[in-house]
Design a protein around this motif. Structure first.
Motif, PDB file in Angstrom:
ATOM      1  N   VAL A  57      -9.775 -19.447 -13.028  1.00 61.09           N
ATOM      2  CA  VAL A  57     -10.913 -18.642 -12.569  1.00 61.09           C
ATOM      3  C   VAL A  57     -12.178 -19.015 -13.328  1.00 61.09           C
ATOM      4  O   VAL A  57     -13.253 -19.110 -12.749  1.00 61.09           O
ATOM      5  CB  VAL A  57     -10.596 -17.138 -12.719  1.00 61.09           C
ATOM      6  N   ASP A  58     -12.027 -19.272 -14.652  1.00 59.66           N
ATOM      7  CA  ASP A  58     -13.184 -19.613 -15.471  1.00 59.66           C
ATOM      8  C   ASP A  58     -13.794 -20.964 -15.095  1.00 59.66           C
ATOM      9  O   ASP A  58     -14.951 -21.236 -15.397  1.00 59.66           O
ATOM     10  CB  ASP A  58     -12.791 -19.648 -16.959  1.00 59.66           C
ATOM     11  N   LEU A  59     -13.017 -21.811 -14.433  1.00 55.39           N
ATOM     12  CA  LEU A  59     -13.526 -23.143 -14.081  1.00 55.39           C
ATOM     13  C   LEU A  59     -14.483 -23.106 -12.883  1.00 55.39           C
ATOM     14  O   LEU A  59     -15.171 -24.081 -12.591  1.00 55.39           O
ATOM     15  CB  LEU A  59     -12.362 -24.085 -13.735  1.00 55.39           C
ATOM     16  N   GLY A  60     -14.518 -21.963 -12.190  1.00 53.13           N
ATOM     17  CA  GLY A  60     -15.362 -21.872 -10.984  1.00 53.13           C
ATOM     18  C   GLY A  60     -14.688 -22.567  -9.822  1.00 53.13           C
ATOM     19  O   GLY A  60     -13.694 -23.290 -10.007  1.00 53.13           O
ATOM     20  N   PRO A  61     -15.214 -22.362  -8.607  1.00 55.29           N
ATOM     21  CA  PRO A  61     -14.547 -22.886  -7.411  1.00 55.29           C
ATOM     22  C   PRO A  61     -14.365 -24.404  -7.404  1.00 55.29           C
ATOM     23  O   PRO A  61     -13.325 -24.894  -6.996  1.00 55.29           O
ATOM     24  CB  PRO A  61     -15.443 -22.432  -6.256  1.00 55.29           C
ATOM     25  N   LYS A  84      -8.920 -29.133 -10.634  1.00 57.04           N
ATOM     26  CA  LYS A  84      -7.799 -28.860 -11.524  1.00 57.04           C
ATOM     27  C   LYS A  84      -6.462 -28.764 -10.760  1.00 57.04           C
ATOM     28  O   LYS A  84      -5.451 -29.286 -11.211  1.00 57.04           O
ATOM     29  CB  LYS A  84      -8.072 -27.545 -12.267  1.00 57.04           C
ATOM     30  N   VAL A  85      -6.499 -28.074  -9.610  1.00 54.35           N
ATOM     31  CA  VAL A  85      -5.233 -27.892  -8.884  1.00 54.35           C
ATOM     32  C   VAL A  85      -4.958 -29.032  -7.901  1.00 54.35           C
ATOM     33  O   VAL A  85      -3.939 -29.026  -7.214  1.00 54.35           O
ATOM     34  CB  VAL A  85      -5.168 -26.541  -8.129  1.00 54.35           C
ATOM     35  N   ALA A  86      -5.883 -29.990  -7.844  1.00 57.61           N
ATOM     36  CA  ALA A  86      -5.726 -31.075  -6.863  1.00 57.61           C
ATOM     37  C   ALA A  86      -4.359 -31.758  -6.931  1.00 57.61           C
ATOM     38  O   ALA A  86      -3.709 -31.921  -5.891  1.00 57.61           O
ATOM     39  CB  ALA A  86      -6.855 -32.084  -7.004  1.00 57.61           C
ATOM     40  N   GLN A 133       0.649 -18.801  -3.432  1.00 58.73           N
ATOM     41  CA  GLN A 133       1.061 -18.497  -4.803  1.00 58.73           C
ATOM     42  C   GLN A 133      -0.138 -18.563  -5.747  1.00 58.73           C
ATOM     43  O   GLN A 133      -0.308 -17.688  -6.606  1.00 58.73           O
ATOM     44  CB  GLN A 133       2.148 -19.486  -5.264  1.00 58.73           C
ATOM     45  N   LEU A 134      -0.971 -19.581  -5.586  1.00 54.18           N
ATOM     46  CA  LEU A 134      -2.147 -19.709  -6.449  1.00 54.18           C
ATOM     47  C   LEU A 134      -3.113 -18.554  -6.225  1.00 54.18           C
ATOM     48  O   LEU A 134      -3.680 -18.023  -7.181  1.00 54.18           O
ATOM     49  CB  LEU A 134      -2.863 -21.047  -6.194  1.00 54.18           C
ATOM     50  N   SER A 135      -3.306 -18.136  -4.963  1.00 52.94           N
ATOM     51  CA  SER A 135      -4.247 -17.037  -4.709  1.00 52.94           C
ATOM     52  C   SER A 135      -3.771 -15.750  -5.363  1.00 52.94           C
ATOM     53  O   SER A 135      -4.572 -15.023  -5.950  1.00 52.94           O
ATOM     54  CB  SER A 135      -4.430 -16.740  -3.221  1.00 52.94           C
ATOM     55  N   SER A 136      -2.472 -15.469  -5.245  1.00 49.06           N
ATOM     56  CA  SER A 136      -2.031 -14.198  -5.826  1.00 49.06           C
ATOM     57  C   SER A 136      -2.043 -14.240  -7.347  1.00 49.06           C
ATOM     58  O   SER A 136      -2.283 -13.225  -7.984  1.00 49.06           O
ATOM     59  CB  SER A 136      -0.655 -13.774  -5.291  1.00 49.06           C
ATOM     60  N   ALA A 137      -1.857 -15.427  -7.917  1.00 50.37           N
ATOM     61  CA  ALA A 137      -1.880 -15.523  -9.372  1.00 50.37           C
ATOM     62  C   ALA A 137      -3.290 -15.372  -9.917  1.00 50.37           C
ATOM     63  O   ALA A 137      -3.487 -14.933 -11.053  1.00 50.37           O
ATOM     64  CB  ALA A 137      -1.281 -16.854  -9.809  1.00 50.37           C
ATOM     65  N   THR A 138      -4.295 -15.730  -9.124  1.00 52.92           N
ATOM     66  CA  THR A 138      -5.670 -15.759  -9.633  1.00 52.92           C
ATOM     67  C   THR A 138      -6.565 -14.704  -9.013  1.00 52.92           C
ATOM     68  O   THR A 138      -7.697 -14.523  -9.454  1.00 52.92           O
ATOM     69  CB  THR A 138      -6.319 -17.115  -9.342  1.00 52.92           C
ATOM     70  N   ALA A 139      -6.087 -14.046  -7.942  1.00 51.06           N
ATOM     71  CA  ALA A 139      -6.905 -13.096  -7.187  1.00 51.06           C
ATOM     72  C   ALA A 139      -8.178 -13.765  -6.643  1.00 51.06           C
ATOM     73  O   ALA A 139      -9.247 -13.164  -6.591  1.00 51.06           O
ATOM     74  CB  ALA A 139      -7.251 -11.859  -8.027  1.00 51.06           C
ATOM     75  N   ARG A 140      -8.070 -15.027  -6.283  1.00 51.72           N
ATOM     76  CA  ARG A 140      -9.207 -15.748  -5.668  1.00 51.72           C
ATOM     77  C   ARG A 140      -8.732 -16.359  -4.330  1.00 51.72           C
ATOM     78  O   ARG A 140      -8.765 -17.588  -4.150  1.00 51.72           O
ATOM     79  CB  ARG A 140      -9.724 -16.860  -6.590  1.00 51.72           C
ATOM     80  N   PRO A 141      -8.289 -15.514  -3.404  1.00 52.50           N
ATOM     81  CA  PRO A 141      -7.709 -16.059  -2.156  1.00 52.50           C
ATOM     82  C   PRO A 141      -8.693 -16.937  -1.373  1.00 52.50           C
ATOM     83  O   PRO A 141      -8.300 -17.928  -0.778  1.00 52.50           O
ATOM     84  CB  PRO A 141      -7.318 -14.817  -1.352  1.00 52.50           C
ATOM     85  N   PHE A 142      -9.999 -16.556  -1.404  1.00 53.94           N
ATOM     86  CA  PHE A 142     -10.939 -17.343  -0.602  1.00 53.94           C
ATOM     87  C   PHE A 142     -10.981 -18.797  -1.065  1.00 53.94           C
ATOM     88  O   PHE A 142     -10.999 -19.723  -0.263  1.00 53.94           O
ATOM     89  CB  PHE A 142     -12.345 -16.728  -0.640  1.00 53.94           C
ATOM     90  N   TRP A 143     -10.999 -18.988  -2.357  1.00 51.23           N
ATOM     91  CA  TRP A 143     -11.009 -20.356  -2.894  1.00 51.23           C
ATOM     92  C   TRP A 143      -9.786 -21.136  -2.424  1.00 51.23           C
ATOM     93  O   TRP A 143      -9.896 -22.204  -1.821  1.00 51.23           O
ATOM     94  CB  TRP A 143     -10.948 -20.356  -4.421  1.00 51.23           C
ATOM     95  N   PHE A 144      -8.608 -20.541  -2.679  1.00 52.34           N
ATOM     96  CA  PHE A 144      -7.399 -21.359  -2.505  1.00 52.34           C
ATOM     97  C   PHE A 144      -7.042 -21.593  -1.027  1.00 52.34           C
ATOM     98  O   PHE A 144      -6.534 -22.648  -0.675  1.00 52.34           O
ATOM     99  CB  PHE A 144      -6.240 -20.757  -3.310  1.00 52.34           C
ATOM    100  N   TYR A 145      -7.378 -20.582  -0.203  1.00 50.31           N
ATOM    101  CA  TYR A 145      -7.123 -20.837   1.224  1.00 50.31           C
ATOM    102  C   TYR A 145      -8.139 -21.835   1.794  1.00 50.31           C
ATOM    103  O   TYR A 145      -7.857 -22.578   2.732  1.00 50.31           O
ATOM    104  CB  TYR A 145      -7.092 -19.534   2.022  1.00 50.31           C
ATOM    105  N   THR A 146      -9.338 -21.860   1.208  1.00 46.63           N
ATOM    106  CA  THR A 146     -10.303 -22.888   1.611  1.00 46.63           C
ATOM    107  C   THR A 146      -9.788 -24.277   1.224  1.00 46.63           C
ATOM    108  O   THR A 146      -9.872 -25.227   2.008  1.00 46.63           O
ATOM    109  CB  THR A 146     -11.676 -22.642   0.945  1.00 46.63           C
ATOM    110  N   TYR A 147      -9.213 -24.375   0.013  1.00 47.02           N
ATOM    111  CA  TYR A 147      -8.643 -25.667  -0.397  1.00 47.02           C
ATOM    112  C   TYR A 147      -7.548 -26.102   0.606  1.00 47.02           C
ATOM    113  O   TYR A 147      -7.489 -27.261   1.023  1.00 47.02           O
ATOM    114  CB  TYR A 147      -8.011 -25.605  -1.789  1.00 47.02           C
TER     115      TYR A 147
END
Lengths: 271, 225
Positions: free
Chosen positions: B7-11, B17-19, B184-198
């Motif tokens: 989350v601290d790394l920004g979108p 990082k997760v690439a 899994q990544l969205s629920s772990a980070t509470a940033r669903p918009f980011w991860f579903y966009t990826y």
């Protein structure tokens, strides 16, 4: 014609007709399209089947290689019925293996050429030799090259059909049939789809084929060809053979009112 | 798997990082697609031949097959295979169950494409082939299929694109492919918009690649004609 065409295969029992129709009848649903047709074609004979459209002449031709099954009578190739065999007194459809074998010995040339568009002229002619006759490819290629040269297409072997004129395509189709050394050559209105200026080259190849002694059954409206090349003309109307006669007789006076009317219409169009 | 620090790394930072992880998951998605495409084509050809058969039982089976697999949701089919079959002692791991269901499903759609492709070849071609003495099977293999497949190629590529997207449904039975990895990544980070966009970006890369491949193949086949 640069080289002579291959000789027709001399068959056994030279007196047996190559093709014989015995009381052949066929129906499409309720419509009877062939009515008790009897006709026999001797070895080396050229028979032209003439008649108005819808008279059943193409259908009759297509019964010879079982593209059209019949419901009554028999079509015999060198005395053997095609497409049907008798088991315990009943007629049933013959096995695919037998039908395929007999078909491979009957050449047919269609109105719409039906060349294989994904193959070159050479490959078209080789196809049956390699896949049906199981001739080694090198040998098949030699036969195909020779046959294509014989129909005057020695310089078009690696062309695909789409790069050939209609007349050239039909000559490839003739070569494709001839290369199999068939017992009989069937021609189903071979020039009807051609532009007028391309008809001559196809007819002259057909004339050469006849000269080589092939047995030919030809459905055509080309009465010039019929007069020059045919040994016999058969006139059909409404699924029946109305008369058979020698060409001179036929063109002098066919002796049947419907044949006279047919000839009259053709001549009217020719002028 | 990286967690809170993401989350601290920004979108954009998180994306980079997760690439490697998401690319791996996308690889699994691609595997699903390729396996289902290959088996789907085999099933599709078989069903298409059945539909065109003269024998009524084959015709009926082909029609029923297509009717069922096109008429029910893919999700139901996946559940039937993964949760339903174990009732009869057939236990398939998630990947196999998912690939199996996808293959059967795409087989139904592909059979229609193949049948239409074969039937678009003029009857004169089959007549000419049979007249030289070829068997039906030989005529199909040498004359009809080589012509039909050029015409079938564009719709088949479309079907593969659909397959790539539909493979996301197997995430629900726990096969870790692109969709499940993103969830899994969205629920772990509470940033669903980011991860579903990826996830969307990876799917787009896949579908675009398929479409481009299709265009290229089509152009090559045209030159060949």
């Amino acid at each position: 014609m640069s080289e002579p065409l291959p000789n027709a295969v001399p068959g056994p029992g030279s007196d047996a007709p190559v093709v014989e129709f015995r009381n052949v009848s066929k129906w499409f649903g309720d419509l009877q399209v062939l009515k008790k047709v009897n006709l026999s074609v001797r070895r080396g004979e050229v028979v032209v089947i003439a008649g108005p459209s819808g008279s059943g002449k193409s259908t009759l031709l297509r019964t010879v290689n079982y593209l059209e099954p019949i419901q009554e009578g028999e079509v015999l190739i060198e005395g053997r019925p095609i497409g049907r065999r008798q088991v315990g007194g009943r007629w049933i459809e013959d096995t695919q293996v037998n039908i395929n074998k007999m078909r491979s010995e009957i050449g047919i040339v269609f109105q719409s050429f039906n060349l294989f568009p994904h193959m070159t002229a050479l490959e078209n002619v080789m196809e049956g030799l390699v896949t049906v006759r199981k001739i080694p490819p090198a040998e098949a290629e030699a036969i195909a090259r020779q046959t294509l040269a014989q129909v005057g297409l020695g310089d078009r072997m690696s062309h695909r059909p789409s790069k050939l004129s209609g007349g050239q395509q039909q000559r490839v189709a003739i070569a494709r049939a001839l290369a199999m050394r068939p017992k009989v050559m069937l021609f189903d209105e071979p020039t009807s789809a051609l532009d007028p200026e391309l008809i001559g080259e196809v007819l002259s190849v057909m004339q050469e084929v006849a000269k080589e002694g092939y047995t030919m059954l030809v459905v055509t409206h080309e009465m010039g060809f019929a007069r020059e090349v045919a040994d016999r003309i058969v006139f059909m109307d409404n699924g029946e053979i109305l008369l058979e006669s020698a060409p001179e007789q036929f063109f002098r006076d066919p002796g049947h009112p419907r044949a006279r009317e047919f000839l009259g219409r053709l001549l009217w169009h020719a002028n | 798997m990286p967690r809170q620090g993401l989350v601290d790394l920004g979108p954009f930072g998180a994306f980079v990082k997760v690439a490697p992880y998401l690319a791996g998951a996308a690889g699994v998605t691609l595997e699903f697609t390729v396996v289902a495409a290959v088996f789907g084509l085999a099933v599709g050809l078989l069903i298409a031949l059945m539909k065109m058969s003269r024998y009524r039982p084959f015709k009926v089976f082909g029609a029923l097959y297509t009717w069922f697999f096109r008429g029910t949701p893919l999700l139901v089919q996946i559940f039937l295979v993964y949760f339903g079959l174990p009732q009869y002692g057939i236990n398939l791991p998630p990947f196999l169950a998912g690939a199996f269901a996808l293959s059967l499903n795409s087989g139904a759609y592909l059979s229609e494409i193949i049948r239409a492709g074969i039937e678009s070849i003029p009857v004169g071609q089959m007549e000419a082939a049979r007249s030289m003495g070829m068997s039906y099977a030989l005529a199909m293999r040498r004359v009809i299929i080589p012509q039909a497949y050029r015409r079938m190629l564009p719709p088949i590529i479309n079907e593969f694109v659909a397959l790539l997207k539909d493979s996301s449904l197997v995430s629900v039975i726990g096969a870790v492919e692109l969709m499940l990895a993103s969830r899994q990544l969205s629920s772990a980070t509470a940033r669903p918009f980011w991860f579903y966009t990826y996830a969307a970006i990876y799917y787009l890369i896949g579908t675009t690649a398929f479409t481009q491949l299709g265009t290229w193949l089509e152009r090559r086949l045209k030159e060949y004609e």
